[in-house]
Each structure stands twice: as structure tokens, then as C-alpha cells.
Design an enzyme around this catalytic site. Structure first.
Site, PDB file in Angstrom:
ATOM      1  N   ASN A   1      51.618 -26.850  25.438  1.00 63.99           N
ATOM      2  CA  ASN A   1      50.356 -26.138  25.614  1.00 63.99           C
ATOM      3  C   ASN A   1      49.351 -26.847  26.519  1.00 63.99           C
ATOM      4  OD1 ASN A   1      51.397 -24.251  23.837  1.00 63.99           O
ATOM      5  ND2 ASN A   1      50.421 -25.173  22.049  1.00 63.99           N
TER       6      ASN A   1
ATOM      7  N   TYR B   1      47.382 -26.231  16.995  1.00 67.07           N
ATOM      8  CA  TYR B   1      47.726 -25.210  17.989  1.00 67.07           C
ATOM      9  C   TYR B   1      46.499 -24.829  18.805  1.00 67.07           C
ATOM     10  CZ  TYR B   1      48.729 -20.630  19.975  1.00 67.07           C
ATOM     11  OH  TYR B   1      48.843 -19.566  20.843  1.00 67.07           O
TER      12      TYR B   1
ATOM     13  N   LYS C   1      45.659 -25.477  22.827  1.00 66.99           N
ATOM     14  CA  LYS C   1      45.385 -24.359  23.748  1.00 66.99           C
ATOM     15  C   LYS C   1      44.009 -24.518  24.401  1.00 66.99           C
ATOM     16  CE  LYS C   1      47.828 -21.287  24.343  1.00 66.99           C
ATOM     17  NZ  LYS C   1      48.955 -21.118  25.303  1.00 66.99           N
TER      18      LYS C   1
END
Length: 306
Positions: free
Chosen positions: A88, A138, A142
Site C-alpha cells: 500500500n 490498513y 493507505k
């Protein structure tokens, strides 16, 4: 009309497949070169791994293909911290390093996530300028990728846009998502009469958007002539109880058994009770709005699942 060449990374993934189709059918015309860790032989495909591949290899690929647009659909929902950073953050950083060297005129389109926002005020659709405070790894990774793109755009190093995608649903939805898990659980329950479906709590409100609508937004961001804003929300603009979406899935499947909310709360977004996208900028920058409603998306998801 000049056909624009698009280099699409992550072309064989859940989002990448739909993006490839949307690019190929865009009225403006696009010649898509699909890129993946494994690629079939023949024209229209190239092999490269953004996570593990070297800078020189990526520069060579960009130089050889000479794209007008680069789209990055590479990403990871779950994994170790190192795996999430690699997929990411590092993958996007590699493109930001290589594009100014090998394809300085190319536009870069990166897929971000609603998880970058974290907990938001209930009832207030989030705009791109609202504070971003992700609640799990996560979303943190991002957001880090988005921050790198913003910095590169501000420095004049690249023409780029991040599309903050909310909860995309459609054919091939991975089990790492709530409706993906629900589809797998319902499919298993249908083979054993009387079996319950067990999921986590379903009381949170989410903004579900059809993956085909997401793909159309990517195509517009890639091929629109004006430079779009550097960050744009892509969602439905509507917050829906997850329980309602799961109910639509059960209806589509003909499942009439019990759905029990007894599994643990997902760590990725469990503390986010409500979220919906403000789509004003996407409409203005891309002339884009979602075209499919939730019932259609869920029924199509189930049809593909079986």
C-alpha cells in the site's frame, strides 16, 4: 481521435479486472497494457511486481510501453505490517520514483480508501479536506500512500490523483470484506439445511459502491483531459446499515435461515460506526456519479458468486 495508452498494474485483481474493462470500453478510447506478477504470454500483458521488482526494471517497463496514463490497482486489505506497507505504500512510492524519470508526461491514478478517514461525525458525509485519522494499519498505510502522492503533486513532480474508494462490492468480492464473508457463509449454509450464518456485528453504517461504478471513475480520472483534484472520494454517497446489505444478500440467495452476529469485530474498521462519502468533487472534477443501486449490486454479487 488519439487512443491513449494505459499501463494498468494489478490488472488481474478484484478491482483491476473491472478497471481494465472500463478503460477498454471508455468512449475516449484506451489501449490497455495489463501488468501483473504473473501474466499470460502475448500482446496486451506485461509482467512486473511493484512490491518486489527493482527500480531499473520498472523504469525499463515504463520506457518500453511509453504510457500516457499509469493506474495502480495494487493493494492489500489484510496482512502483516510489513506486507501492508509493501503493497500500500512501497508500490506507490516506486511509481512516484520511476514515472518522472521514464514517463514524465504520464498521469498516475492511485486507489486510496475510505479507511484513511477513520472515525467521522455521524450523519456528515466526509469531504476530502476532513481530517484523516485511520484506526488500523490498513488505513494508516493507505493514507501514507496518499500523502506521498499529494507531496509529489504539490512539488510538481507528477500529474496524479488518488481515488478514495469506499466499500466496493461486486463479482469476485474477497472474503476479507464483510459482504464477501457473508456471501461465502451463505453459500456454505445453503448446502446444509438448518445451518446458521455467523458474522460479526452488522450495526455499523457503510457506504457501498458498485465495483463497476468505481471502475468507471478510474477510467474518467485516467482519460479526462483536465487535471483532476489530487484526492477524490468515490462512493455511493449513502450510508447503509451493514445488516441491510447482508439482508439483501440473503434475499438474493433465497436464504431464510438465521444470521447470528457473534463473531469478533473486525479490527480494520470495527470502531467506525458510520461513514458516507461526499461526492461533490468527483462530480465536478470527473463528471462522475454512481449509476447502480445497492440492491442491483448485491444481486449481481450473488449471481457471480454462484
Amino acid at each position: 481521435m488519439t487512443v491513449r495508452k494505459v499501463l494498468l498494474f494489478g490488472a488481474s485483481g478484484y478491482l483491476g479486472r473491472e478497471v481494465a474493462a472500463a478503460l477498454a470500453s471508455h468512449p475516449g478510447g484506451a489501449a490497455v497494457v495489463r501488468v501483473g506478477r504473473s501474466a499470460p504470454p502475448g500482446p496486451g500483458w506485461a509482467r512486473h511486481d511493484l512490491v518486489t521488482g527493482g527500480h531499473g526494471e520498472l523504469v525499463d517497463l515504463l520506457t518500453t510501453t511509453a504510457p500516457d496514463v499509469v493506474v495502480n490497482c495494487v493493494g492489500l486489505l489484510d496482512g502483516t505490517l510489513a506486507e501492508l506497507v509493501a503493497a500500500n505504500v512501497t508500490a506507490t512510492a516506486r511509481l512516484l520514483d520511476a514515472i518522472p524519470v521514464a514517463a514524465p508526461a504520464a498521469r498516475l491514478v492511485v486507489l486510496g480508501s475510505a479507511a484513511e478517514y477513520g472515525v467521522v461525525p455521524e450523519g456528515l458525509a466526509v469531504t476530502e479536506d476532513m481530517p484523516a485519522n485511520p484506526v488500523a494499519a490498513y488505513g494508516v498505510t493507505k493514507l501514507a500512500g496518499t500523502a506521498l502522492v499529494r507531496a509529489a503533486v504539490a512539488a510538481g513532480e507528477v500529474d496524479a490523483v488518488v481515488l478514495r474508494v469506499f466499500n466496493p462490492i461486486g463479482a469476485g468480492l474477497p472474503d476479507g470484506t464483510v459482504l464477501g464473508r457473508a456471501a461465502s457463509a451463505v453459500r456454505s449454509a445453503l448446502t446444509a439445511p438448518g445451518r446458521e450464518v455467523r458474522l460479526g456485528p452488522l450495526g455499523a453504517y457503510r457506504d457501498f459502491v458498485d465495483v463497476r461504478d468505481v471502475a468507471e471513475a478510474v477510467a474518467k480520472a485516467a482519460l479526462s483531459a483536465p487535471r483532476p483534484d489530487p484526492v477524490l472520494n468515490v462512493g455511493s454517497g449513502v450510508a447503509v446499515p451493514v445488516r441491510e446489505a447482508v439482508g439483501l444478500l440473503a434475499e438474493a440467495a433465497g436464504f431464510t435461515g438465521r444470521i447470528v452476529e457473534s463473531d469478533p469485530v473486525p479490527s480494520r474498521s470495527g470502531s467506525v460506526d458510520w461513514i458516507a462519502a461526499d461526492l461533490t468533487r468527483a462530480r465536478l472534477s470527473l463528471d462522475w456519479s454512481p449509476r447502480r443501486d445497492l440492491r442491483t449490486s448485491v444481486h449481481d454479487l450473488w449471481a457471480a458468486a454462484v
